[in-house]
Design a protein around this motif. Structure first.
Motif, PDB file in Angstrom:
ATOM      1  N   ASN A 116       0.825  -1.212   0.000  1.00  0.00           N
ATOM      2  CA  ASN A 116       0.000   0.000   0.000  1.00  0.00           C
ATOM      3  C   ASN A 116       0.856   1.257   0.000  1.00  0.00           C
ATOM      4  OD1 ASN A 116      -2.260  -1.623   0.059  1.00  0.00           O
ATOM      5  ND2 ASN A 116      -2.577  -1.433   2.256  1.00  0.00           N
ATOM      6  N   VAL A 117       1.981   1.225   0.706  1.00  0.00           N
ATOM      7  CA  VAL A 117       2.879   2.384   0.708  1.00  0.00           C
ATOM      8  C   VAL A 117       3.422   2.640  -0.700  1.00  0.00           C
ATOM      9  CG1 VAL A 117       5.113   3.229   1.536  1.00  0.00           C
ATOM     10  CG2 VAL A 117       3.496   2.192   3.134  1.00  0.00           C
ATOM     11  N   GLU A 118       3.850   1.568  -1.340  1.00  0.00           N
ATOM     12  CA  GLU A 118       4.348   1.723  -2.720  1.00  0.00           C
ATOM     13  C   GLU A 118       3.239   2.198  -3.649  1.00  0.00           C
ATOM     14  OE1 GLU A 118       6.437  -1.013  -6.223  1.00  0.00           O
ATOM     15  OE2 GLU A 118       5.980  -1.863  -4.248  1.00  0.00           O
ATOM     16  N   GLY A 119       2.042   1.637  -3.479  1.00  0.00           N
ATOM     17  CA  GLY A 119       0.920   2.069  -4.305  1.00  0.00           C
ATOM     18  C   GLY A 119       0.530   3.513  -4.049  1.00  0.00           C
ATOM     19  N   ALA A 243      -3.075  12.390  -0.007  1.00  0.00           N
ATOM     20  CA  ALA A 243      -2.048  12.845   0.924  1.00  0.00           C
ATOM     21  C   ALA A 243      -2.431  12.533   2.368  1.00  0.00           C
ATOM     22  CB  ALA A 243      -1.811  14.347   0.750  1.00  0.00           C
ATOM     23  N   VAL A 244      -3.699  12.733   2.716  1.00  0.00           N
ATOM     24  CA  VAL A 244      -4.167  12.368   4.057  1.00  0.00           C
ATOM     25  C   VAL A 244      -4.008  10.867   4.285  1.00  0.00           C
ATOM     26  CG1 VAL A 244      -6.185  12.287   5.556  1.00  0.00           C
ATOM     27  CG2 VAL A 244      -5.732  14.326   4.185  1.00  0.00           C
ATOM     28  N   TYR A 245      -4.310  10.092   3.273  1.00  0.00           N
ATOM     29  CA  TYR A 245      -4.122   8.641   3.376  1.00  0.00           C
ATOM     30  C   TYR A 245      -2.654   8.296   3.596  1.00  0.00           C
ATOM     31  CZ  TYR A 245      -3.826   3.759   1.908  1.00  0.00           C
ATOM     32  OH  TYR A 245      -3.555   2.412   1.844  1.00  0.00           O
ATOM     33  N   GLY A 246      -1.750   9.016   2.933  1.00  0.00           N
ATOM     34  CA  GLY A 246      -0.325   8.786   3.144  1.00  0.00           C
ATOM     35  C   GLY A 246       0.105   9.104   4.559  1.00  0.00           C
ATOM     36  N   ILE A 247      -0.499  10.125   5.178  1.00  0.00           N
ATOM     37  CA  ILE A 247      -0.167  10.465   6.562  1.00  0.00           C
ATOM     38  C   ILE A 247      -0.600   9.341   7.504  1.00  0.00           C
ATOM     39  CG2 ILE A 247      -0.675  12.076   8.427  1.00  0.00           C
ATOM     40  CD1 ILE A 247      -0.862  14.277   6.321  1.00  0.00           C
ATOM     41  N   THR A 248      -1.765   8.762   7.248  1.00  0.00           N
ATOM     42  CA  THR A 248      -2.196   7.633   8.084  1.00  0.00           C
ATOM     43  C   THR A 248      -1.294   6.422   7.898  1.00  0.00           C
ATOM     44  OG1 THR A 248      -3.751   6.869   6.384  1.00  0.00           O
ATOM     45  CG2 THR A 248      -4.575   8.437   8.005  1.00  0.00           C
ATOM     46  N   LEU A 249      -0.821   6.199   6.681  1.00  0.00           N
ATOM     47  CA  LEU A 249       0.140   5.119   6.471  1.00  0.00           C
ATOM     48  C   LEU A 249       1.437   5.375   7.219  1.00  0.00           C
ATOM     49  CD1 LEU A 249      -0.241   4.312   2.652  1.00  0.00           C
ATOM     50  CD2 LEU A 249      -1.088   2.980   4.593  1.00  0.00           C
ATOM     51  N   SER A 250       1.838   6.636   7.272  1.00  0.00           N
ATOM     52  CA  SER A 250       3.043   6.978   8.023  1.00  0.00           C
ATOM     53  C   SER A 250       2.868   6.680   9.505  1.00  0.00           C
ATOM     54  CB  SER A 250       3.384   8.456   7.819  1.00  0.00           C
ATOM     55  OG  SER A 250       4.537   8.817   8.568  1.00  0.00           O
ATOM     56  N   ALA A 251       1.654   6.927  10.041  1.00  0.00           N
ATOM     57  CA  ALA A 251       1.389   6.606  11.449  1.00  0.00           C
ATOM     58  C   ALA A 251       1.438   5.098  11.685  1.00  0.00           C
ATOM     59  CB  ALA A 251       0.030   7.171  11.862  1.00  0.00           C
ATOM     60  N   VAL A 252       0.925   4.326  10.746  1.00  0.00           N
ATOM     61  CA  VAL A 252       0.988   2.864  10.877  1.00  0.00           C
ATOM     62  C   VAL A 252       2.431   2.386  10.825  1.00  0.00           C
ATOM     63  CG1 VAL A 252       0.324   0.672   9.816  1.00  0.00           C
ATOM     64  CG2 VAL A 252      -1.313   2.551   9.907  1.00  0.00           C
ATOM     65  N   GLY A 253       3.238   3.007   9.987  1.00  0.00           N
ATOM     66  CA  GLY A 253       4.616   2.580   9.811  1.00  0.00           C
ATOM     67  C   GLY A 253       5.521   2.870  10.984  1.00  0.00           C
ATOM     68  N   ARG A 254       5.058   3.652  11.967  1.00  0.00           N
ATOM     69  CA  ARG A 254       5.887   3.919  13.146  1.00  0.00           C
ATOM     70  C   ARG A 254       5.944   2.729  14.090  1.00  0.00           C
ATOM     71  NH1 ARG A 254       2.832   8.951  13.223  1.00  0.00           N
ATOM     72  NH2 ARG A 254       4.033  10.577  12.138  1.00  0.00           N
ATOM     73  N   GLN A 255       5.109   1.739  13.888  1.00  0.00           N
ATOM     74  CA  GLN A 255       5.148   0.553  14.738  1.00  0.00           C
ATOM     75  C   GLN A 255       6.395  -0.277  14.433  1.00  0.00           C
ATOM     76  OE1 GLN A 255       0.808  -0.984  15.398  1.00  0.00           O
ATOM     77  NE2 GLN A 255       0.964  -0.385  13.253  1.00  0.00           N
ATOM     78  N   ALA A 256       6.825  -1.011  15.437  1.00  0.00           N
ATOM     79  CA  ALA A 256       8.108  -1.712  15.326  1.00  0.00           C
ATOM     80  C   ALA A 256       8.119  -2.729  14.185  1.00  0.00           C
ATOM     81  CB  ALA A 256       8.427  -2.405  16.652  1.00  0.00           C
ATOM     82  N   GLY A 257       7.055  -3.485  14.027  1.00  0.00           N
ATOM     83  CA  GLY A 257       7.066  -4.539  13.030  1.00  0.00           C
ATOM     84  C   GLY A 257       6.876  -4.074  11.608  1.00  0.00           C
ATOM     85  N   PHE A 258       6.517  -2.799  11.395  1.00  0.00           N
ATOM     86  CA  PHE A 258       6.212  -2.308  10.047  1.00  0.00           C
ATOM     87  C   PHE A 258       7.375  -1.558   9.407  1.00  0.00           C
ATOM     88  CE2 PHE A 258       2.192  -3.123  11.971  1.00  0.00           C
ATOM     89  CZ  PHE A 258       1.327  -3.420  10.954  1.00  0.00           C
ATOM     90  N   PRO A 260      11.159  -0.819   7.752  1.00  0.00           N
ATOM     91  CA  PRO A 260      11.296   0.615   7.480  1.00  0.00           C
ATOM     92  C   PRO A 260      10.234   1.127   6.519  1.00  0.00           C
ATOM     93  CG  PRO A 260      12.830  -0.603   6.127  1.00  0.00           C
ATOM     94  CD  PRO A 260      12.102  -1.619   6.946  1.00  0.00           C
ATOM     95  N   VAL A 261       9.887   2.394   6.683  1.00  0.00           N
ATOM     96  CA  VAL A 261       8.918   3.053   5.807  1.00  0.00           C
ATOM     97  C   VAL A 261       9.457   4.433   5.448  1.00  0.00           C
ATOM     98  CG1 VAL A 261       6.914   1.840   6.735  1.00  0.00           C
ATOM     99  CG2 VAL A 261       7.673   3.962   7.803  1.00  0.00           C
ATOM    100  N   PRO A 262       8.945   5.037   4.385  1.00  0.00           N
ATOM    101  CA  PRO A 262       9.378   6.404   4.049  1.00  0.00           C
ATOM    102  C   PRO A 262       9.042   7.391   5.164  1.00  0.00           C
ATOM    103  CG  PRO A 262       8.242   5.381   2.197  1.00  0.00           C
ATOM    104  CD  PRO A 262       8.048   4.479   3.369  1.00  0.00           C
ATOM    105  N   THR A 263       9.743   8.491   5.184  1.00  0.00           N
ATOM    106  CA  THR A 263       9.505   9.519   6.187  1.00  0.00           C
ATOM    107  C   THR A 263       8.207  10.257   5.877  1.00  0.00           C
ATOM    108  OG1 THR A 263      10.786  11.152   4.922  1.00  0.00           O
ATOM    109  CG2 THR A 263      11.981   9.782   6.526  1.00  0.00           C
ATOM    110  N   TRP A 264       7.881  11.207   6.783  1.00  0.00           N
ATOM    111  CA  TRP A 264       6.636  11.968   6.637  1.00  0.00           C
ATOM    112  C   TRP A 264       6.544  12.637   5.274  1.00  0.00           C
ATOM    113  CZ3 TRP A 264       2.547  13.425  10.084  1.00  0.00           C
ATOM    114  CH2 TRP A 264       1.789  14.508   9.660  1.00  0.00           C
ATOM    115  N   TRP A 265       7.597  13.392   4.914  1.00  0.00           N
ATOM    116  CA  TRP A 265       7.555  14.139   3.659  1.00  0.00           C
ATOM    117  C   TRP A 265       7.751  13.237   2.452  1.00  0.00           C
ATOM    118  CZ3 TRP A 265       5.065  18.151   4.507  1.00  0.00           C
ATOM    119  CH2 TRP A 265       5.279  18.969   5.617  1.00  0.00           C
ATOM    120  N   GLN A 266       8.454  12.113   2.611  1.00  0.00           N
ATOM    121  CA  GLN A 266       8.592  11.180   1.502  1.00  0.00           C
ATOM    122  C   GLN A 266       7.267  10.510   1.145  1.00  0.00           C
ATOM    123  OE1 GLN A 266      11.663   8.537   2.845  1.00  0.00           O
ATOM    124  NE2 GLN A 266      13.330   9.853   2.116  1.00  0.00           N
ATOM    125  N   MET A 267       6.344  10.493   2.100  1.00  0.00           N
ATOM    126  CA  MET A 267       5.018   9.957   1.827  1.00  0.00           C
ATOM    127  C   MET A 267       4.143  10.947   1.073  1.00  0.00           C
ATOM    128  SD  MET A 267       4.831   6.838   3.044  1.00  0.00           S
ATOM    129  CE  MET A 267       3.121   6.470   3.399  1.00  0.00           C
TER     130      MET A 267
END
Length: 347
Positions: A116-119, A243-258, A260-267
């Motif tokens: 989903n992040v890539e998409g 963009a709002v959806y990307g921010i929610t994905l960024s919040a999900v990606g802060r969990q330990a098991g998820f 590495p994910v892109p940073t806030w602005w990279q999303m």
């Protein structure tokens, strides 16, 4: 007179005394016949009933009574202990099965999350591409479709998270057997996944509106100027929702098991919000009225001083100096009008 051979005549003589026959024990043949004549259901009932035996000897002293009670209590304790032992291992097996199912499902959700992040990043790029094409057509009306700067793409990349194992666990008592910290962490992970999925629903609605022109023509160069202008506005709205959806994905990606994910602005590619806050950090004096409103809102909300969550927290020394001056000015105003919140006076 009774004639010989008349067997139907009644015997008028005295009857033999057979009253003691009932007291005689049955013969072997009678015993076997009685066992054969008894029905199987009677035998099943006799074996299925719990036969409670009274003590063989009469209870005559307190010692005998206490021994009898102690025997009953020990038997009950052994029965309860065996039942609890069986229940303990059964619950342990249920917890192990549930934990394994949740782990497998969460691993699948982590894989779907990275897809989903890539998409999402690709969707932002495609929407930017489509916006550029329609803006070119607006500025150059009548341009043939084969002369436009690009091809339109309307993708939907997001995968819905799996939650079958979690739903099953919620409808059983197995969660009450698991540690609270583990249940709280799992609940938080599924809640964030659900929140991200709900945040994507407006994107689907906007993408549906973006593609309504296909009901008229596949050639966007034949659209009226009003339709082109409306398409541009819908694409901008879709980018904002994505963009709002990307921010929610960024919040999900802060969990330990998820990670590495892109940073806030990279999303948020092709989104000019970062450029705006870069400019704001270079002009801290302009932020003084805004910061005053923020501080007043915090004081009204409960006098709790929380760190600034906007990107302005990385401001320059000039911004901090201006903020201190703003606080001094606000304190002097509180001295004149009366401050109802003493904590707001703390530096």
């Amino acid at each position: 007179m009774i004639e010989e051979g008349d067997s139907s005549a009644a015997y008028q003589g005295p009857l033999p005394d057979n009253s003691s026959a009932a007291d005689l024990p049955p013969t072997a043949r009678e015993t076997i016949a009685g066992r054969v004549d008894s029905s199987p259901s009677d035998q099943d009932n006799s074996t299925s009933m719990l036969d409670v035996h009274a003590p063989h000897e009469a209870v005559r002293t307190w010692k005998d009574f206490l021994i009898h009670i102690a025997t009953i209590v020990i038997g009950l304790l052994i029965a309860v202990a065996l039942e609890q032992t069986v229940e303990f291992f059964h619950h342990r097996h249920e917890v192990a099965e549930t934990r394994a199912a949740l782990h497998e499902e969460m691993q699948n959700n982590i894989a779907l999350f990275h897809q989903n992040v890539e998409g999402h990043v690709m969707t932002m790029a495609y929407l930017h591409n489509n916006l550029r094409i329609f803006e070119y057509l607006r500025d150059h009306p009548g341009t043939p479709q084969d002369k436009l700067p690009g091809i339109l793409y309307w993708p939907i990349f997001t995968n819905r998270p799996q939650k079958a194992a979690w739903s099953t666990a919620e409808h059983t008592d197995v969660l009450s057997l698991m540690p609270r910290a583990e249940v709280r962490e799992t609940t938080d992970s599924y809640a964030k996944l659900d929140y991200a999925w709900e945040a994507y629903q407006p994107v689907i609605a906007s993408l549906t509106q973006c593609t309504t022109y296909f009901s008229q023509t596949p050639d966007i160069s034949t659209l009226a100027p009003a339709s082109i202008a409306g398409e541009i506005e819908i694409i901008k709205q879709t980018m904002a929702r994505e963009a709002v959806y990307g921010i929610t994905l960024s919040a999900v990606g802060r969990q330990a098991g998820f990670r590495p994910v892109p940073t806030w602005w990279q999303m948020l590619p092709y989104w000019t919000m970062q450029d705006y806050y870069r400019w704001a950090r270079q002009h801290p004096e302009i932020n003084m009225p805004s910061q005053m409103d923020i501080d007043q809102a915090r004081a009204f909300a409960g006098c709790h001083r929380r760190p600034v969550t906007l990107p302005l927290r990385h401001s320059l020394r000039q911004f901090r100096t201006a903020l201190r001056q703003n606080r001094k000015r606000r304190r002097s105003a509180d001295d004149d009008t009366g401050d109802w919140c003493p904590e707001s006076r703390r530096s």
